[in-house]
Design a protein around this motif. Sequence first.
Motif, PDB file in Angstrom:
ATOM      1  N   MET A   1       0.449  -1.071  -0.202  1.00  0.00           N
ATOM      2  CA  MET A   1       0.238  -0.014  -0.194  1.00  0.00           C
ATOM      3  C   MET A   1       0.941   1.237   0.532  1.00  0.00           C
ATOM      4  O   MET A   1       2.014   1.527   0.893  1.00  0.00           O
ATOM      5  CB  MET A   1      -0.921   0.279   1.191  1.00  0.00           C
ATOM      6  N   GLN A   2       0.889   2.294  -0.863  1.00  0.00           N
ATOM      7  CA  GLN A   2       1.283   3.507  -1.256  1.00  0.00           C
ATOM      8  C   GLN A   2       1.000   4.470  -0.290  1.00  0.00           C
ATOM      9  O   GLN A   2      -0.223   4.692   0.583  1.00  0.00           O
ATOM     10  CB  GLN A   2       1.499   4.195  -1.940  1.00  0.00           C
ATOM     11  N   SER A   3       1.931   4.631   0.803  1.00  0.00           N
ATOM     12  CA  SER A   3       1.581   5.913   2.175  1.00  0.00           C
ATOM     13  C   SER A   3       1.061   6.752   1.315  1.00  0.00           C
ATOM     14  O   SER A   3       1.289   7.472  -0.106  1.00  0.00           O
ATOM     15  CB  SER A   3       2.962   6.717   2.506  1.00  0.00           C
ATOM     16  N   VAL A   4       0.489   7.669   1.938  1.00  0.00           N
ATOM     17  CA  VAL A   4      -0.513   8.598   1.882  1.00  0.00           C
ATOM     18  C   VAL A   4       0.260   9.720   3.316  1.00  0.00           C
ATOM     19  O   VAL A   4      -0.702   9.816   3.642  1.00  0.00           O
ATOM     20  CB  VAL A   4      -1.868   8.752   1.565  1.00  0.00           C
ATOM     21  N   PHE A   5       0.089  11.214   2.676  1.00  0.00           N
ATOM     22  CA  PHE A   5       0.811  12.090   3.249  1.00  0.00           C
ATOM     23  C   PHE A   5       0.009  12.873   3.665  1.00  0.00           C
ATOM     24  O   PHE A   5      -0.556  13.445   2.118  1.00  0.00           O
ATOM     25  CB  PHE A   5       2.220  12.539   3.269  1.00  0.00           C
ATOM     26  N   ILE A   6      -0.390  13.689   4.384  1.00  0.00           N
ATOM     27  CA  ILE A   6      -1.584  14.379   4.972  1.00  0.00           C
ATOM     28  C   ILE A   6      -1.013  15.815   5.560  1.00  0.00           C
ATOM     29  O   ILE A   6      -0.492  15.375   6.382  1.00  0.00           O
ATOM     30  CB  ILE A   6      -3.094  13.918   5.615  1.00  0.00           C
ATOM     31  N   GLU A   7      -0.751  16.291   5.668  1.00  0.00           N
ATOM     32  CA  GLU A   7      -0.743  18.336   6.133  1.00  0.00           C
ATOM     33  C   GLU A   7      -0.791  18.232   7.162  1.00  0.00           C
ATOM     34  O   GLU A   7      -2.300  18.033   7.289  1.00  0.00           O
ATOM     35  CB  GLU A   7      -0.866  19.770   4.974  1.00  0.00           C
ATOM     36  N   ILE A   8      -0.153  18.565   8.284  1.00  0.00           N
ATOM     37  CA  ILE A   8      -1.084  18.764   9.440  1.00  0.00           C
ATOM     38  C   ILE A   8       0.482  19.347  10.512  1.00  0.00           C
ATOM     39  O   ILE A   8       0.785  20.191   9.747  1.00  0.00           O
ATOM     40  CB  ILE A   8      -0.975  17.269  10.405  1.00  0.00           C
ATOM     41  N   SER A   9      -0.224  19.978  11.917  1.00  0.00           N
ATOM     42  CA  SER A   9       0.497  21.030  12.490  1.00  0.00           C
ATOM     43  C   SER A   9       1.048  20.367  13.439  1.00  0.00           C
ATOM     44  O   SER A   9      -0.337  19.909  14.211  1.00  0.00           O
ATOM     45  CB  SER A   9       0.575  22.122  12.591  1.00  0.00           C
ATOM     46  N   THR A  10       2.346  20.139  13.666  1.00  0.00           N
ATOM     47  CA  THR A  10       2.650  19.955  15.657  1.00  0.00           C
ATOM     48  C   THR A  10       3.497  20.526  16.256  1.00  0.00           C
ATOM     49  O   THR A  10       4.096  21.653  15.930  1.00  0.00           O
ATOM     50  CB  THR A  10       3.281  18.501  15.108  1.00  0.00           C
ATOM     51  N   ASP A  11       2.974  20.354  17.942  1.00  0.00           N
ATOM     52  CA  ASP A  11       4.170  20.620  18.119  1.00  0.00           C
ATOM     53  C   ASP A  11       5.505  19.616  18.574  1.00  0.00           C
ATOM     54  O   ASP A  11       5.217  18.378  18.945  1.00  0.00           O
ATOM     55  CB  ASP A  11       4.177  20.373  20.193  1.00  0.00           C
ATOM     56  N   VAL A  12       6.377  19.882  18.736  1.00  0.00           N
ATOM     57  CA  VAL A  12       7.818  19.470  18.849  1.00  0.00           C
ATOM     58  C   VAL A  12       8.724  19.828  19.965  1.00  0.00           C
ATOM     59  O   VAL A  12       9.143  21.288  20.195  1.00  0.00           O
ATOM     60  CB  VAL A  12       8.845  20.439  17.319  1.00  0.00           C
ATOM     61  N   LYS A  13       8.995  19.104  20.310  1.00  0.00           N
ATOM     62  CA  LYS A  13      10.176  19.405  21.174  1.00  0.00           C
ATOM     63  C   LYS A  13      11.789  19.251  21.478  1.00  0.00           C
ATOM     64  O   LYS A  13      11.916  18.456  20.909  1.00  0.00           O
ATOM     65  CB  LYS A  13       9.994  18.123  22.765  1.00  0.00           C
ATOM     66  N   THR A  14      12.395  20.371  21.326  1.00  0.00           N
ATOM     67  CA  THR A  14      13.374  20.112  21.197  1.00  0.00           C
ATOM     68  C   THR A  14      13.999  20.366  22.231  1.00  0.00           C
ATOM     69  O   THR A  14      14.319  21.224  23.600  1.00  0.00           O
ATOM     70  CB  THR A  14      13.605  20.961  19.411  1.00  0.00           C
ATOM     71  N   VAL A  15      15.404  21.108  22.108  1.00  0.00           N
ATOM     72  CA  VAL A  15      16.194  21.792  22.348  1.00  0.00           C
ATOM     73  C   VAL A  15      16.899  23.815  21.607  1.00  0.00           C
ATOM     74  O   VAL A  15      17.119  23.416  20.879  1.00  0.00           O
ATOM     75  CB  VAL A  15      17.450  21.483  23.641  1.00  0.00           C
ATOM     76  N   ASN A  16      17.007  23.921  22.849  1.00  0.00           N
ATOM     77  CA  ASN A  16      18.036  25.079  21.889  1.00  0.00           C
ATOM     78  C   ASN A  16      19.406  25.624  21.803  1.00  0.00           C
ATOM     79  O   ASN A  16      20.021  25.055  22.377  1.00  0.00           O
ATOM     80  CB  ASN A  16      17.169  26.517  22.606  1.00  0.00           C
ATOM     81  N   VAL A  17      19.816  26.469  21.095  1.00  0.00           N
ATOM     82  CA  VAL A  17      21.490  26.890  21.252  1.00  0.00           C
ATOM     83  C   VAL A  17      22.031  26.192  22.449  1.00  0.00           C
ATOM     84  O   VAL A  17      23.291  26.404  22.567  1.00  0.00           O
ATOM     85  CB  VAL A  17      21.817  27.797  20.867  1.00  0.00           C
ATOM     86  N   ASN A  18      20.834  26.821  23.582  1.00  0.00           N
ATOM     87  CA  ASN A  18      21.703  26.646  25.024  1.00  0.00           C
ATOM     88  C   ASN A  18      21.556  26.103  25.531  1.00  0.00           C
ATOM     89  O   ASN A  18      21.905  25.852  26.996  1.00  0.00           O
ATOM     90  CB  ASN A  18      21.183  27.670  25.618  1.00  0.00           C
ATOM     91  N   GLY A  19      21.079  24.938  24.984  1.00  0.00           N
ATOM     92  CA  GLY A  19      20.846  23.082  25.803  1.00  0.00           C
ATOM     93  C   GLY A  19      19.580  23.355  26.743  1.00  0.00           C
ATOM     94  O   GLY A  19      18.790  21.984  26.929  1.00  0.00           O
ATOM     95  N   GLU A  20      18.736  24.078  26.411  1.00  0.00           N
ATOM     96  CA  GLU A  20      16.832  24.223  27.081  1.00  0.00           C
ATOM     97  C   GLU A  20      16.651  23.626  26.440  1.00  0.00           C
ATOM     98  O   GLU A  20      16.265  23.375  25.433  1.00  0.00           O
ATOM     99  CB  GLU A  20      17.292  25.418  27.542  1.00  0.00           C
ATOM    100  N   GLU A  21      15.345  22.673  27.246  1.00  0.00           N
ATOM    101  CA  GLU A  21      14.517  21.925  26.229  1.00  0.00           C
ATOM    102  C   GLU A  21      13.272  22.858  25.912  1.00  0.00           C
ATOM    103  O   GLU A  21      13.070  23.781  26.682  1.00  0.00           O
ATOM    104  CB  GLU A  21      13.996  21.107  27.688  1.00  0.00           C
ATOM    105  N   ILE A  22      13.123  22.876  25.654  1.00  0.00           N
ATOM    106  CA  ILE A  22      11.396  24.539  24.764  1.00  0.00           C
ATOM    107  C   ILE A  22      10.665  22.834  24.245  1.00  0.00           C
ATOM    108  O   ILE A  22      10.946  22.320  23.324  1.00  0.00           O
ATOM    109  CB  ILE A  22      12.285  25.027  24.339  1.00  0.00           C
ATOM    110  N   THR A  23       9.498  23.988  23.722  1.00  0.00           N
ATOM    111  CA  THR A  23       8.246  23.038  22.602  1.00  0.00           C
ATOM    112  C   THR A  23       7.979  24.276  21.839  1.00  0.00           C
ATOM    113  O   THR A  23       7.770  25.722  22.389  1.00  0.00           O
ATOM    114  CB  THR A  23       7.153  23.060  23.852  1.00  0.00           C
TER     115      THR A  23
END
Length: 217
Positions: A1-23
């Motif tokens: 079955m071929q993948s079907v992609f839909i456009e969404i928005s999501t929250d991303v947890k990451t770290v900034n340039v100072n190593g601090e966790e941000i969402t």
Amino acid sequence: MQSVFIEISTDVKTVNVNGEEITLRNIPALKDEKNNKIYVDPADVLIGEINQLAEENNIEARDIPLLLLLYAVPGPFKKGEIQYQYHLHKMLFYLWKNLEKQNYSKGFPHDEFIPADRGPVPEHIDEDLEKLQEQSLISTKYRRWGSREKDQSKEISLTKQGIIIANSLWDSIGDIFKDEILRTKNDIFPLNPKTVRHMVHREYPEFKKSYKKEDVA
């Protein structure tokens, strides 16, 4: 079955340039309907972080490169000023083009550039400068060096509050952007407007073909 992609928005947890966790909220993404996996473009994460910085400081995202170009110290010269509005136009343009060469332009905001008699001009520069002045982040004054009307330029400087915000922004962006901001300002700041004009015409002749609007010194 071929993948079907839909456009969404999501929250991303990451770290900034100072190593601090941000969402980061509402980052554009693609969802694979087959397995529910979510794919995020790293450039969208970068621009999401920039947008969040702008929101926290009550400015537009495209104000950030402008404030940082003012803040950057070009060699032995004074921090916090650009002596010609014309130079600011070209610094913003060259910053965008230089980042584009390194495939980083998608991750850093920029205004649209429109044709002008003396080179590309950020489309919203006048309203942006007016707004930043109303927010007491910059100040402007005219410098005159001759008797003719055109023998003057608008000098733009950061205020004390502008320096505080620009310093915080500087500490919050990656080294690739800092390095390019410094290089761009160092290349253009010491030059006179005529030299800058010849440079941009020579290096980007495609902008010269349709100049329509007068630039500002």
